[in-house]
Scaffold this motif. Structure first.
Motif, PDB file in Angstrom:
ATOM      1  N   UNK A  92    -106.996 -25.643 -89.279  1.00 41.40           N
ATOM      2  CA  UNK A  92    -106.141 -26.595 -88.844  1.00 41.40           C
ATOM      3  C   UNK A  92    -104.925 -26.475 -89.940  1.00 41.40           C
ATOM      4  N   UNK A  93    -103.796 -26.929 -89.134  1.00 43.59           N
ATOM      5  CA  UNK A  93    -102.411 -26.684 -89.875  1.00 43.59           C
ATOM      6  C   UNK A  93    -102.507 -28.242 -90.763  1.00 43.59           C
ATOM      7  N   UNK A  94    -101.954 -27.751 -92.014  1.00 43.31           N
ATOM      8  CA  UNK A  94    -101.756 -29.304 -93.128  1.00 43.31           C
ATOM      9  C   UNK A  94    -103.003 -29.715 -93.449  1.00 43.31           C
ATOM     10  N   UNK A  95    -102.912 -30.563 -94.259  1.00 45.22           N
ATOM     11  CA  UNK A  95    -104.087 -31.364 -94.948  1.00 45.22           C
ATOM     12  C   UNK A  95    -104.621 -32.416 -93.855  1.00 45.22           C
ATOM     13  N   UNK A  96    -105.817 -32.772 -94.160  1.00 47.98           N
ATOM     14  CA  UNK A  96    -106.492 -33.669 -93.378  1.00 47.98           C
ATOM     15  C   UNK A  96    -105.641 -35.161 -93.452  1.00 47.98           C
ATOM     16  N   UNK A  97    -105.573 -35.746 -92.377  1.00 51.21           N
ATOM     17  CA  UNK A  97    -104.858 -37.165 -92.441  1.00 51.21           C
ATOM     18  C   UNK A  97    -105.397 -38.163 -93.318  1.00 51.21           C
ATOM     19  N   UNK A  98    -106.720 -38.087 -93.125  1.00 56.98           N
ATOM     20  CA  UNK A  98    -107.716 -38.973 -93.875  1.00 56.98           C
ATOM     21  C   UNK A  98    -108.388 -38.320 -94.683  1.00 56.98           C
ATOM     22  N   UNK A  99    -108.085 -38.119 -95.985  1.00 58.23           N
ATOM     23  CA  UNK A  99    -108.897 -37.267 -97.007  1.00 58.23           C
ATOM     24  C   UNK A  99    -110.656 -37.712 -96.941  1.00 58.23           C
ATOM     25  N   UNK A 267    -107.485 -41.950-102.430  1.00 60.94           N
ATOM     26  CA  UNK A 267    -108.562 -42.208-101.504  1.00 60.94           C
ATOM     27  C   UNK A 267    -108.124 -42.888-100.586  1.00 60.94           C
ATOM     28  N   UNK A 268    -108.257 -42.389 -99.365  1.00 61.95           N
ATOM     29  CA  UNK A 268    -107.963 -42.940 -98.023  1.00 61.95           C
ATOM     30  C   UNK A 268    -106.580 -42.857 -97.583  1.00 61.95           C
ATOM     31  N   UNK A 269    -105.804 -42.279 -98.412  1.00 62.05           N
ATOM     32  CA  UNK A 269    -104.441 -42.226 -98.040  1.00 62.05           C
ATOM     33  C   UNK A 269    -103.887 -40.659 -97.628  1.00 62.05           C
TER      34      UNK A 269
END
Length: 294
Positions: A92-99, A267-269
């Motif tokens: 996947x490209x980039x970080x998780x939208x919801x960590x 967290x959550x952001x």
């Protein structure tokens, strides 16, 4: 580590960047540092000094630190056996939208208060030579900081050299107005936390231990942010980054070294990069710094 550990006084970034090649480092959730060193940025990455990002100014350059202690370094502490882990398969490209929720509960202390305006950094002890600093950084970069749970975490030597230049200009004896000490501008409270967290006894005033503290903090940030946003893919690889500063783990770790983990990984952001100028500085220094030739 400035925010994270140590910052030296703030300086004007734009002028230093154009001057071309040196700058200083961080602590926990940081505030502006203050030791400035000129940085030379690639022409395709213009830098604007933002009024709301005081800690982005590169630290000043003046001298280097305390006499070294004779302490051998070890890659793996006795009794700890590194378990092999599979290579990252994440595509996947980039970080998780919801960590993912953070699993680490022993986090670094909060950042110090901003240093008074106009304050000038001081120096104590005998400065280490460039060759001594070079050897200390190489040794620190070669160490395995998570031998059991994440032995594949590696701190690139170019990242460590560039961060030390951004933070202190490789001055091992510098003390910033906000309390940041030495080569990596480590905050005393952060050093105490890391010694307790990892069962070490690093001396913040020793330039070699200071290098270990800086690298150890970068390794901790790599695991903390990597677990939350990158599914335990700990690669600090510039090729994984795009034009968006929040696109890769490397940029996130650089940002957190200056501003602290809590300003980047929440967290959550979504992943945040609140100090783009600092990140651009260090990224530029990773390829353009005069220190790379030392």
């Amino acid at each position: 580590m400035r925010r994270f550990m140590g910052r030296a006084g703030a300086a004007v970034v734009a002028g230093l960047l154009l001057a071309g090649g040196m700058t200083g480092c961080g602590g926990e959730e940081r505030t502006p540092r203050g030791v400035a060193a000129p940085v030379e940025l690639p022409t395709e990455q213009p830098v604007e000094a933002a009024a709301d990002e005081p800690s982005e100014a590169p630290p000043a350059v003046e001298a280097m630190g305390v006499a070294p202690s004779a302490r051998p370094s070890a890659s793996v502490r006795p009794g700890l056996t590194a378990k092999p882990r599979p290579k990252p398969t994440r595509t996947a490209a980039g970080p998780l939208a919801v960590p993912k929720p953070p699993t680490e509960t022993r986090v670094p202390p909060p950042p110090p208060k901003p240093a008074p305006s106009g304050c000038q950094p001081s120096h104590k002890g005998t400065p280490a030579t460039r060759s001594q600093v070079k050897a200390a950084l190489a040794d620190a970069a070669a160490k395995t900081y998570w031998p059991t749970s994440a032995p594949d975490i590696a701190i690139p030597l170019t990242l460590l050299k560039a961060t030390a230049w951004q933070e202190s200009g490789w001055q091992s004896d510098i003390v910033a107005c906000d309390g940041g000490i030495g080569l990596m501008q480590v905050m005393p409270a952060t050093a105490d936390w890391m010694n307790q967290r990892f069962g070490e006894s690093y001396d913040i005033d020793d330039y070699r231990d200071n290098a270990y503290l800086g690298a150890n903090y970068l390794a901790w940030l790599t695991k903390y942010i990597g677990d939350m946003y990158f599914e335990s893919d700990y690669r600090l690889d510039a090729s994984l980054c795009t034009a968006e500063l929040d696109s890769c783990l490397l940029n996130a770790v650089i940002s957190a070294f200056n501003y602290g983990h809590g300003a980047v990984a929440r967290d959550g952001e979504p992943l945040a990069v609140p100090n783009p100028q600092y990140v651009r500085n260090v990224r530029a220094l990773m390829t353009e710094c005069v220190c790379l030739s030392y």
